[in-house]
Design a protein around this motif. Structure first.
Motif, short mmCIF file in Angstrom:
data_model
loop_
_atom_site.label_atom_id
_atom_site.label_comp_id
_atom_site.label_asym_id
_atom_site.label_seq_id
_atom_site.Cartn_x
_atom_site.Cartn_y
_atom_site.Cartn_z
N ALA A 80 -50.48 -6.15 34.69
CA ALA A 80 -51.12 -5.28 33.71
C ALA A 80 -50.09 -4.60 32.80
N LEU A 81 -49.00 -4.12 33.38
CA LEU A 81 -47.95 -3.50 32.57
C LEU A 81 -47.31 -4.52 31.63
N THR A 82 -47.19 -5.77 32.10
CA THR A 82 -46.64 -6.81 31.23
C THR A 82 -47.55 -7.06 30.04
N LEU A 83 -48.86 -7.13 30.29
CA LEU A 83 -49.80 -7.36 29.19
C LEU A 83 -49.78 -6.22 28.19
N ARG A 84 -49.71 -5.00 28.69
CA ARG A 84 -49.67 -3.86 27.78
C ARG A 84 -48.36 -3.84 26.97
N THR A 85 -47.26 -4.20 27.60
CA THR A 85 -45.99 -4.25 26.88
C THR A 85 -46.01 -5.35 25.82
N LEU A 86 -46.55 -6.52 26.18
CA LEU A 86 -46.66 -7.58 25.19
C LEU A 86 -47.60 -7.18 24.06
N GLY A 87 -48.66 -6.46 24.39
CA GLY A 87 -49.56 -5.98 23.34
C GLY A 87 -48.89 -4.99 22.41
N SER A 88 -48.00 -4.15 22.95
CA SER A 88 -47.32 -3.17 22.11
C SER A 88 -46.30 -3.79 21.17
N VAL A 89 -45.84 -5.01 21.47
CA VAL A 89 -44.89 -5.72 20.60
C VAL A 89 -45.58 -6.88 19.89
N ALA A 90 -46.89 -6.82 19.78
CA ALA A 90 -47.64 -7.92 19.15
C ALA A 90 -47.24 -8.13 17.70
N GLY A 91 -46.70 -7.11 17.05
CA GLY A 91 -46.33 -7.25 15.65
C GLY A 91 -45.21 -8.25 15.42
N ILE A 92 -44.36 -8.51 16.43
CA ILE A 92 -43.25 -9.45 16.25
C ILE A 92 -43.52 -10.80 16.91
N ILE A 93 -44.57 -10.89 17.76
CA ILE A 93 -44.91 -12.16 18.40
C ILE A 93 -46.40 -12.44 18.24
N PRO A 94 -46.93 -12.42 17.02
CA PRO A 94 -48.38 -12.54 16.89
C PRO A 94 -48.93 -13.92 17.24
N GLU A 95 -48.12 -14.96 17.14
CA GLU A 95 -48.63 -16.32 17.31
C GLU A 95 -48.07 -17.00 18.56
N ARG A 96 -47.67 -16.26 19.57
CA ARG A 96 -47.16 -16.87 20.81
C ARG A 96 -48.33 -17.39 21.64
N GLN A 97 -48.41 -18.72 21.74
CA GLN A 97 -49.55 -19.33 22.42
C GLN A 97 -49.58 -19.01 23.91
N GLN A 98 -48.42 -18.93 24.53
CA GLN A 98 -48.40 -18.64 25.97
C GLN A 98 -48.90 -17.23 26.26
N VAL A 99 -48.62 -16.30 25.36
CA VAL A 99 -49.13 -14.95 25.54
C VAL A 99 -50.63 -14.93 25.33
N HIS A 100 -51.11 -15.67 24.33
CA HIS A 100 -52.55 -15.75 24.10
C HIS A 100 -53.26 -16.31 25.34
N HIS A 101 -52.66 -17.34 25.93
CA HIS A 101 -53.27 -17.95 27.11
C HIS A 101 -53.29 -16.97 28.28
#
Length: 958
Positions: free
Chosen positions: A119-140
């Protein structure tokens, strides 16, 4: 000290030198490597402050990679703080250079067996979504976590989905069906549906997706009529409509339907709040008749007695925003319009908040009618209602905000129609005099009333003159210090309209100065100097300069004393000498003022500190001193027409130089020299103008007026002795406009009078038949006497004392020498890759007057020092590049060839040439471009010494 907590991570202490970026990063890195979790946490939470202080990509990249390592191997407790750092440093995330490595270290935790870690990983990735908007592995991973059985992980996935949907069109479109199925699904809890619905507001990237989302939300409104569901769904639809714009009319109609049909007060209030947000998008987007429908709904509820004042206030808030548009005012300016009828009824409401909102709307409609030259119906009701409200609101300290709103509407009405000024001055003045001097309103209400009087007084000549006896009476009655300062300012403004001080006014000021503290005395003296009453401010500054403990403050007050003393010395007052009053001549007054200004410049330089630079004040005083020197030199030049007759060889000189004006002898060269000096002074004022990016409009107008004086005098002198100004025609009645304030109007009148006194272009019939005649020189003397004879009070600008906005540019040039003070070595024939990075820093009130649109970086290269000065100017290379700052950071690169003649020095495709070997000086300077396209040369300069050396040639074998 006893009780002081020693901090391992050193902040800049009092009196200690400021740390550089590397030292601060090393200390924080030690904390991250500590075995104590407390020190680790303390080091982590200090990173956002480090990013704000040193927002350079190399430092941010290194720091966030270290934090990513802590996130990867640390505990969940440390991961929480890393998450907070990422959320607080959003504007610096795009400066990460190794994005892949940063994401890899964070993303590795997603495979943990701990749902909290995931959960903390998802929230951290969400907080940096501005620099990784199209990362398919994160979307998955987000899609997969939405199906998790752990509620913590699902909530984190919803948060990440909302963040990525706001940044990525691909993610928003692909997740639309998934979110829709979860919302429609029976297995999804209601609380989770409330969290999923806000994601739908970002599904506006294509028409089909937006239409599908709109249908889903309308279905939800029918299926889930609960208050929370309706609130969240309407908010999502409103945000979606604001993004697409084409759905704004339908959304406005939907909200009006809920306002009219839904009986729940909470839904009505929320609908009005959403209508308020749509009104900010623009009244032109609203459908025709929507405002009338809103007014009819409110009127119906008022008649039924089912509406409270809160709903009426929210309705008036919406109408107030719409009234800022000319479309609304133009459609509702008729006498029988529903808007005017509603507001006229509401402005007499017993609820003061409702009355203030209504009268504000009426005042805006009236101002629109005045500006467009249309008849304003009901303007008399607006004036009487404002007068009544001002009296009522001034009685209660709890309505200070509403009083300021009414006073602001009053000032706008006076700006649009000056005929209202005497009415409101009388109303506000009587309220001010009748205010209880011992009550609480003396601290808030009275100050607001004084500010409104000052604003109205600057709009019309002599507007405050009828209040002069009341102001003097109020000065004696009041005991509040701030109110005394404000009343003194009103007194200065009243007298600044071209009147002289009388004994009663001077005595009132002296009584106030004796009864207040040092800070209040300084503010009174500052107000007097800003309105040109330098004789008053000189006495106060003289008494204050010996009462401060700081050396810098002493020199600052001494400089102010000398500046005001110099201006008061120019006044045409009799001076007492040996018990006998005698009137000083123009030359004596000018010389005395010049001597004082010279001392003032030295004091102001001594008062400057690295934290508080007084560059503007020093340059302003220096230029004023130069202008007075030009005046006294011009006066001596004019008098040399009589004292230095032309020589006997004047005719020979005329033939040799082919200059007919040389027959007048020495006076010709003296006048031409004066004209050149005046032109230089005008150019220096222009340079000062361009360096004052943070100055308020009044200060810039002050500089422009002084520059215009220099140009007028230069043109007048050139008309007499020949030059650019000689081509000008006979002066016409020209009106100068530097602003609507009292002090600027005085300077404008002065420029008009100087232009009127200018010598004519034709020959004078004075018997001499020449261009340089006594009559024409007498015109120059009359102009000098006007400018330096005490007839004109120089108002010191606000920027001389204080800056309301602060903008600074910090440059970093690389490469830097390994040893400080030594030059950078460059082999001959090689190119120097120069990188310039910069940061914009703002004060508390950023972009108050003007904002930064772009930064122009200029690189100039001076050739080796062995080249003489004449060749140096011809061999100077200068390159420019304009960059647009992104989140207050900018960077650009240059490629310079310094070693070989004819080599190219390129900037992003542009080129120039270098020459020779030796030591070069590379200078980088920054200029600011505002949104209007004006260039402000207020940036710093950074120099770099580069030594170009020849490579040793290899000896060939025989």
């Amino acid at each position: 000290m006893i009780g002081m907590r020693m901090n391992a991570f050193n902040d800049t202490g009092l009196g200690e030198p400021e740390q550089d970026a590397n030292s601060a990063l090393i200390e924080l890195d030690k904390g991250l490597r500590s075995n104590k979790i407390g020190e680790q946490c303390e080091a982590i939470v200090r990173f956002p402050r480090l990013f704000e202080k040193y927002p350079f990509p190399i430092l941010i990249n290194s720091s966030l990679l270290k934090l990513a390592d802590v996130f990867r191997i640390g505990s969940n407790f440390l991961r929480v703080w890393v998450l907070r750092v990422c959320q607080q440093s959003e504007k610096h995330l795009d400066k990460i250079l190794n994005v892949d490595e940063f994401v890899r270290r964070i993303f590795s935790v997603i495979h943990s067996n701990d749902p909290v870690a995931r959960a903390l990983t998802l929230r951290t990735l969400g907080s940096v979504a501005g620099i990784i908007p199209e990362r398919q592995q994160v979307h998955h991973s987000i899609r997969r976590s939405l199906d998790s059985h752990d509620s913590v992980e699902v909530e984190a996935a919803i948060y990440a989905a909302q963040m990525f949907a706001a940044q990525s069109k691909l993610f928003a479109v692909s997740m639309c069906s998934k979110i829709s199925d979860m919302i429609r699904g029976q297995a999804t809890p209601a609380t989770m549906k409330l969290q999923l619905i806000p994601i739908l507001q970002y599904m506006h990237h294509d028409t089909s997706t937006a239409s599908m989302v709109n249908d889903l939300c309308m279905e939800l409104l029918g299926s889930y009529p609960a208050v929370e569901f309706v609130r969240v769904t309407l908010s999502a639809l409103t945000t979606l409509a604001s993004a697409t714009l084409v759905d704004v009319p339908e959304q406005v109609a939907l909200l009006l339907r809920y306002l009219h049909d839904d009986p729940r007060a909470f839904i009505k209030r929320h609908a009005l709040d959403l209508l308020h947000s749509l009104a900010r998008r623009g009244a032109h987007l609203w459908p025709q008749g929507a405002l009338t429908s809103l007014i009819d709904s409110t009127t119906t509820l008022l008649q039924d007695g089912t509406v409270n004042s809160g709903l009426l206030i929210r309705t008036l808030d919406v109408i107030e925003v719409l009234s800022q548009s000319a479309v609304t005012c133009d459609a509702n300016m008729e006498k029988d319009s529903p808007l005017l009828c509603l507001c006229v009824n509401a402005c007499y409401s017993p609820d003061l908040l409702v009355a203030v909102k209504a009268v504000t709307i009426l005042a805006r409609v009236a101002c629109y009618c005045y500006e467009e030259g249309l008849p304003a119906y009901g303007d008399a009701d607006v004036v009487s209602c404002l007068e009544s409200l001002i009296v009522l609101l001034a009685l209660d300290e709890g309505h200070l905000r509403q009083l300021k709103v009414c006073l602001r509407s009053t000032v706008k009405l006076c700006e649009a129609n000056p005929k209202h000024c005497p009415i409101f001055v009388d109303a506000i003045g009587s309220t001010l005099i009748n205010a209880n001097t011992e009550g609480g309103q003396d601290k808030g209400q009275t100050v607001a009333l004084c500010e409104a009087l000052g604003a109205i007084g600057s709009l019309s000549e002599n507007a405050l003159l009828p209040l002069l006896p009341d102001i003097l009476l109020k000065l004696e009655q009041t005991s509040h210090v701030h109110t005394k300062v404000m009343l003194c300012t009103l007194l200065f403004q009243t007298v600044a309209g071209g009147y002289e001080w009388n004994a009663e006014c001077l005595k009132a000021i002296e009584k106030v100065v004796v009864s207040v503290d040092g800070w209040a005395k300084y503010r009174i003296a500052r107000g007097a100097a800003r309105y040109g009453h330098h004789s008053v401010s000189t006495k106060i500054f003289q008494s204050l300069k010996e009462t401060v403990a700081s050396e810098q403050l002493h020199f600052w007050l001494s400089g102010l004393y000398l500046v005001t003393s110099a201006e008061s010395h120019l006044l045409d007052d009799p001076k007492e000498s040996d018990g006998v009053k005698k009137k000083l001549g123009t030359v004596e007054r000018l010389n005395g003022a010049i001597a004082r200004y010279a001392s003032a410049c030295a004091s102001l330089k001594a008062a400057s500190t690295p934290l508080r630079s007084l560059q503007f004040a020093s340059e302003y005083s220096k230029l004023r001193c130069e202008f007075l020197q030009c005046m006294v030199q011009l006066l001596h030049s004019c008098r040399s027409l009589c004292t230095a007759p032309p020589p006997a060889i004047a005719a020979t000189v005329v033939l040799a130089t082919r200059d007919d004006l040389q027959r007048f002898g020495r006076v010709t060269q003296q006048l031409r020299k004066s004209a050149k000096e005046l032109r230089n002074c005008a150019e220096n004022y222009q340079t000062l103008y361009q360096s004052a990016f943070d100055a308020d409009p009044g200060s810039l107008a002050n500089i422009r007026a002084l520059q215009e004086m220099c140009r007028l005098m230069a043109n007048s002198v050139e008309r007499v002795c020949g030059g650019v100004g000689a081509a000008m025609c006979q002066p016409n009645e020209t009106e100068f406009n530097f602003g609507e304030s009292v002090e600027m109007r005085q300077l404008a009148r002065c420029c008009t009078e100087v232009y009127r006194l200018a010598p004519s272009c034709g020959r004078e019939g004075d018997g001499e038949g020449g261009a340089i005649s006594h009559v024409r020189v007498g015109c120059l003397i009359a102009q000098v006497t006007l400018l330096a004879g005490g007839k004109v009070r120089l108002p010191l600008p606000r920027y001389f004392f204080q800056a309301l906005q602060a903008t600074s540019v910090k440059l970093s040039v690389s490469p830097q020498p390994r040893v400080l003070g030594e030059p950078v070595s460059l082999p001959q024939g090689s190119q120097l890759a120069l990188k310039v990075e910069g940061v914009l820093r703002h004060g508390r009130r950023a972009s108050l007057f003007r904002s930064v649109a772009a930064v122009c970086i200029s690189i100039s290269t001076a050739p080796p020092s062995k080249i003489n000065i004449d060749q140096k100017d011809t061999n100077m290379n200068e390159l420019q590049q304009t960059v647009i700052p992104h989140r207050d950071f900018f960077a650009c690169e240059f490629l310079l060839s310094l070693g070989s003649p004819g080599a190219a020095a390129a900037v992003c495709g542009g080129s120039t040439s270098g020459s020779g070997g030796g030591q070069y000086q590379v200078t980088a300077s920054a200029s600011i471009l505002d949104k209007a396209g004006n260039v402000w040369k207020c940036g710093p300069r950074s120099t770099l010494q580069v030594r170009v050396h020849e490579e040793p040639t290899k000896r060939k074998l025989p």
